[in-house]
Design a protein around this motif. Structure first.
Motif, PDB file in Angstrom:
ATOM      1  N   GLY A 157       0.843  -1.187   0.000  1.00 46.00           N
ATOM      2  CA  GLY A 157       0.000   0.000   0.000  1.00 46.00           C
ATOM      3  C   GLY A 157       0.880   1.239   0.000  1.00 46.00           C
ATOM      4  O   GLY A 157       1.948   1.244   0.614  1.00 46.00           O
ATOM      5  N   LEU A 158       0.458   2.260  -0.696  1.00 45.07           N
ATOM      6  CA  LEU A 158       1.206   3.518  -0.731  1.00 45.07           C
ATOM      7  C   LEU A 158       0.290   4.664  -0.310  1.00 45.07           C
ATOM      8  O   LEU A 158      -0.923   4.611  -0.522  1.00 45.07           O
ATOM      9  CB  LEU A 158       1.764   3.779  -2.130  1.00 45.07           C
ATOM     10  CG  LEU A 158       2.821   2.783  -2.624  1.00 45.07           C
ATOM     11  CD1 LEU A 158       3.196   3.063  -4.073  1.00 45.07           C
ATOM     12  CD2 LEU A 158       4.064   2.831  -1.740  1.00 45.07           C
ATOM     13  N   GLN A 159       0.899   5.672   0.291  1.00 47.74           N
ATOM     14  CA  GLN A 159       0.161   6.844   0.744  1.00 47.74           C
ATOM     15  C   GLN A 159       0.751   8.081   0.089  1.00 47.74           C
ATOM     16  O   GLN A 159       1.978   8.226   0.013  1.00 47.74           O
ATOM     17  CB  GLN A 159       0.247   6.966   2.270  1.00 47.74           C
ATOM     18  CG  GLN A 159      -0.266   5.755   3.025  1.00 47.74           C
ATOM     19  CD  GLN A 159       0.072   5.800   4.507  1.00 47.74           C
ATOM     20  OE1 GLN A 159       0.610   6.786   5.010  1.00 47.74           O
ATOM     21  NE2 GLN A 159      -0.224   4.725   5.214  1.00 47.74           N
ATOM     22  N   MET A 160      -0.127   8.973  -0.380  1.00 49.19           N
ATOM     23  CA  MET A 160       0.331  10.244  -0.941  1.00 49.19           C
ATOM     24  C   MET A 160      -0.464  11.386  -0.343  1.00 49.19           C
ATOM     25  O   MET A 160      -1.557  11.179   0.200  1.00 49.19           O
ATOM     26  CB  MET A 160       0.205  10.254  -2.470  1.00 49.19           C
ATOM     27  CG  MET A 160      -1.219  10.265  -2.995  1.00 49.19           C
ATOM     28  SD  MET A 160      -1.304  10.551  -4.801  1.00 49.19           S
ATOM     29  CE  MET A 160      -0.901  12.317  -4.889  1.00 49.19           C
ATOM     30  N   MET A 161       0.113  12.586  -0.420  1.00 49.04           N
ATOM     31  CA  MET A 161      -0.551  13.787   0.070  1.00 49.04           C
ATOM     32  C   MET A 161      -0.690  14.797  -1.062  1.00 49.04           C
ATOM     33  O   MET A 161       0.132  14.829  -1.982  1.00 49.04           O
ATOM     34  CB  MET A 161       0.235  14.401   1.236  1.00 49.04           C
ATOM     35  CG  MET A 161       0.313  13.506   2.461  1.00 49.04           C
ATOM     36  SD  MET A 161       1.277  14.215   3.821  1.00 49.04           S
ATOM     37  CE  MET A 161       0.234  15.623   4.278  1.00 49.04           C
ATOM     38  N   THR A 162      -1.737  15.591  -1.004  1.00 48.41           N
ATOM     39  CA  THR A 162      -1.920  16.695  -1.946  1.00 48.41           C
ATOM     40  C   THR A 162      -1.782  18.010  -1.180  1.00 48.41           C
ATOM     41  O   THR A 162      -2.005  18.062   0.025  1.00 48.41           O
ATOM     42  CB  THR A 162      -3.298  16.642  -2.616  1.00 48.41           C
ATOM     43  OG1 THR A 162      -4.318  16.810  -1.615  1.00 48.41           O
ATOM     44  CG2 THR A 162      -3.518  15.308  -3.308  1.00 48.41           C
ATOM     45  N   GLY A 163      -1.415  19.063  -1.894  1.00 42.95           N
ATOM     46  CA  GLY A 163      -1.353  20.380  -1.280  1.00 42.95           C
ATOM     47  C   GLY A 163      -0.173  20.627  -0.373  1.00 42.95           C
ATOM     48  O   GLY A 163      -0.183  21.564   0.427  1.00 42.95           O
ATOM     49  N   LEU A 164       0.871  19.815  -0.466  1.00 41.08           N
ATOM     50  CA  LEU A 164       2.050  20.008   0.378  1.00 41.08           C
ATOM     51  C   LEU A 164       2.766  21.322   0.041  1.00 41.08           C
ATOM     52  O   LEU A 164       2.635  21.850  -1.065  1.00 41.08           O
ATOM     53  CB  LEU A 164       3.021  18.839   0.197  1.00 41.08           C
ATOM     54  CG  LEU A 164       2.667  17.534   0.907  1.00 41.08           C
ATOM     55  CD1 LEU A 164       3.560  16.403   0.401  1.00 41.08           C
ATOM     56  CD2 LEU A 164       2.798  17.690   2.419  1.00 41.08           C
ATOM     57  N   TYR A 165       3.529  21.810   0.971  1.00 37.28           N
ATOM     58  CA  TYR A 165       4.332  23.012   0.775  1.00 37.28           C
ATOM     59  C   TYR A 165       5.255  22.801  -0.435  1.00 37.28           C
ATOM     60  O   TYR A 165       5.987  21.830  -0.513  1.00 37.28           O
ATOM     61  CB  TYR A 165       5.159  23.285   2.026  1.00 37.28           C
ATOM     62  CG  TYR A 165       6.043  24.510   1.955  1.00 37.28           C
ATOM     63  CD1 TYR A 165       5.507  25.764   1.695  1.00 37.28           C
ATOM     64  CD2 TYR A 165       7.410  24.401   2.172  1.00 37.28           C
ATOM     65  CE1 TYR A 165       6.310  26.894   1.642  1.00 37.28           C
ATOM     66  CE2 TYR A 165       8.229  25.515   2.143  1.00 37.28           C
ATOM     67  CZ  TYR A 165       7.674  26.758   1.863  1.00 37.28           C
ATOM     68  OH  TYR A 165       8.478  27.871   1.826  1.00 37.28           O
ATOM     69  N   GLY A 166       5.153  23.702  -1.403  1.00 35.97           N
ATOM     70  CA  GLY A 166       5.991  23.624  -2.588  1.00 35.97           C
ATOM     71  C   GLY A 166       5.440  22.758  -3.695  1.00 35.97           C
ATOM     72  O   GLY A 166       6.034  22.687  -4.778  1.00 35.97           O
ATOM     73  N   ASP A 167       4.319  22.088  -3.468  1.00 34.13           N
ATOM     74  CA  ASP A 167       3.746  21.213  -4.484  1.00 34.13           C
ATOM     75  C   ASP A 167       2.674  21.951  -5.284  1.00 34.13           C
ATOM     76  O   ASP A 167       2.232  23.043  -4.910  1.00 34.13           O
ATOM     77  CB  ASP A 167       3.147  19.964  -3.830  1.00 34.13           C
ATOM     78  CG  ASP A 167       3.081  18.764  -4.777  1.00 34.13           C
ATOM     79  OD1 ASP A 167       3.477  18.910  -5.947  1.00 34.13           O
ATOM     80  OD2 ASP A 167       2.648  17.687  -4.332  1.00 34.13           O
ATOM     81  N   THR A 168       2.238  21.336  -6.369  1.00 32.24           N
ATOM     82  CA  THR A 168       1.200  21.892  -7.235  1.00 32.24           C
ATOM     83  C   THR A 168       0.208  20.796  -7.593  1.00 32.24           C
ATOM     84  O   THR A 168       0.447  19.610  -7.336  1.00 32.24           O
ATOM     85  CB  THR A 168       1.802  22.448  -8.533  1.00 32.24           C
ATOM     86  OG1 THR A 168       2.390  21.354  -9.267  1.00 32.24           O
ATOM     87  CG2 THR A 168       2.867  23.509  -8.247  1.00 32.24           C
ATOM     88  N   VAL A 169      -0.885  21.189  -8.226  1.00 32.17           N
ATOM     89  CA  VAL A 169      -1.857  20.201  -8.703  1.00 32.17           C
ATOM     90  C   VAL A 169      -1.201  19.269  -9.708  1.00 32.17           C
ATOM     91  O   VAL A 169      -1.355  18.037  -9.634  1.00 32.17           O
ATOM     92  CB  VAL A 169      -3.080  20.912  -9.335  1.00 32.17           C
ATOM     93  CG1 VAL A 169      -3.943  19.920 -10.096  1.00 32.17           C
ATOM     94  CG2 VAL A 169      -3.902  21.609  -8.250  1.00 32.17           C
ATOM     95  N   GLN A 170      -0.447  19.815 -10.640  1.00 34.71           N
ATOM     96  CA  GLN A 170       0.231  18.978 -11.624  1.00 34.71           C
ATOM     97  C   GLN A 170       1.282  18.087 -10.972  1.00 34.71           C
ATOM     98  O   GLN A 170       1.498  16.944 -11.391  1.00 34.71           O
ATOM     99  CB  GLN A 170       0.876  19.856 -12.709  1.00 34.71           C
ATOM    100  CG  GLN A 170      -0.121  20.534 -13.631  1.00 34.71           C
ATOM    101  CD  GLN A 170      -1.073  19.547 -14.291  1.00 34.71           C
ATOM    102  OE1 GLN A 170      -0.661  18.483 -14.777  1.00 34.71           O
ATOM    103  NE2 GLN A 170      -2.358  19.876 -14.304  1.00 34.71           N
ATOM    104  N   GLY A 171       1.924  18.608  -9.916  1.00 38.38           N
ATOM    105  CA  GLY A 171       2.891  17.806  -9.188  1.00 38.38           C
ATOM    106  C   GLY A 171       2.245  16.603  -8.527  1.00 38.38           C
ATOM    107  O   GLY A 171       2.812  15.497  -8.520  1.00 38.38           O
TER     108      GLY A 171
END
Length: 332
Positions: A157-171
């Motif tokens: 299983g893998l976990q990811m986050m959205t909206g992190l500092y320095g990240d973008t929607v495309q990222g």
């Protein structure tokens, strides 16, 4: 029976880094570390409540970096859980950990105690974002650990986050594609919530950081949900669990108690409107047939999808049809 976990939280124990977003004790709603007897008690309670259905359930250690905690303590927790797996009462043990805390010796030990599934907190596959958020590992370590886990026969299983500092929607979309290429069986997607007592919380209070808003996050996660399911990867969690501690310590961020429902409704609306655009002969009054389990997703929370379709000029009637696959629809 639906898949179930007997969740045992080991808050922030073993993690060698203080990530920018992390206030693990708040997120889990737990301050104290579990003892082996706590594990036995929790599993026994679940055994009594689930009765014969425990054969489909897992004992899950969440909340920290399980393979990074003090080895003796880790083994004591596994020894408390293992008998319930070895006698066939529960299907297995699930743990969550960091990509840089996996090696051959650890995997052999876990296998010996009946661990069947390992989740890695990848969060991003962009090394710049990982460094900015002080994760302490690289994208390459995520890939290497994932391959090692799969090669030893564990469910990955893998976990990811959205909206992190320095990240973008495309990222975030690029991270999703890279994680999919590692062939996990399941995913968890966590939008970044800005918490008190974290580095991101301090940046937010100084006006240096703002994560995506709720609508932006719902649209992004609806797209990610579609993407992973198209790849045959099950998304087993969207958004953080609700808790009084979370709501109390949250400074800002796209949290909603029914976040997954919002995402599934947004996905349904996007798919319906896409179909209508491709079939311009469908005008005025239309009937949308959906599986009974999909009615609320089709209508949207507080009937927001019906409102949106009405604004596009459609008078919609939703009809239940058990012959339609769940999350699908037909339009007449």
């Amino acid at each position: 029976m639906k898949h179930a976990n007997v969740a045992i939280f080991v808050p922030h124990n073993g993690c060698p880094h203080q990530c920018s977003f992390c206030n693990q004790r708040t997120i889990t709603g737990q301050m104290t570390q579990p003892l082996p007897q706590d594990v036995r008690n929790a599993v026994q309670i679940a055994k009594n409540s689930l009765h014969s259905d425990t054969k489909n359930a897992e004992i899950a250690f969440f909340g920290g970096s399980f393979t990074a905690i003090e080895p003796g303590y880790m083994v004591s927790l596994l020894e408390a859980a293992a008998p319930f797996v070895k006698d066939g009462t529960f299907a297995g043990i699930r743990i969550s950990t960091r990509p840089d805390c996996i090696d051959e010796d650890v995997l052999k030990l876990l296998k010996g105690y009946g661990v069947t599934a390992i989740e890695l907190g990848a969060q991003s596959m962009d090394d710049r974002v990982l460094q900015l958020n002080k994760r302490g590992h690289t994208a390459e370590q995520v890939a290497a650990a994932s391959e090692l886990i799969r090669s030893h026969g564990f469910t990955l299983g893998l976990q990811m986050m959205t909206g992190l500092y320095g990240d973008t929607v495309q990222g975030s979309k690029l991270t999703a594609r890279k994680l999919s290429a590692l062939h996990p069986q399941n995913m968890r997607i966590y939008p970044t919530i800005i918490m008190r007592g974290t580095e991101l919380g301090e940046k937010y209070l100084r006006g240096e950081y703002q994560t995506l808003n709720l609508e932006e996050t719902v649209q992004l996660c609806a797209e990610l949900l579609d993407f992973f399911e198209e790849q045959g990867i099950r998304v087993i969690r969207l958004g953080l669990h609700s808790s009084p501690e979370l709501e109390w310590d949250m400074l800002a961020g796209p949290w909603h108690p029914a976040f997954r429902e919002l995402c599934e409704s947004a996905r349904m609306l996007r798919n319906i409107t896409g179909y209508l655009k491709q079939n311009p002969q469908l005008q005025g009054s239309i009937m949308i047939k959906v599986n009974p389990k999909t009615v609320s997703k089709a209508a949207g929370q507080k009937k927001c999808n019906l409102t949106a379709l009405a604004q596009m000029g459609y008078c919609v009637k939703i009809v239940q049809d058990a012959d339609v696959l769940e999350n699908c629809f037909t339009i007449e």
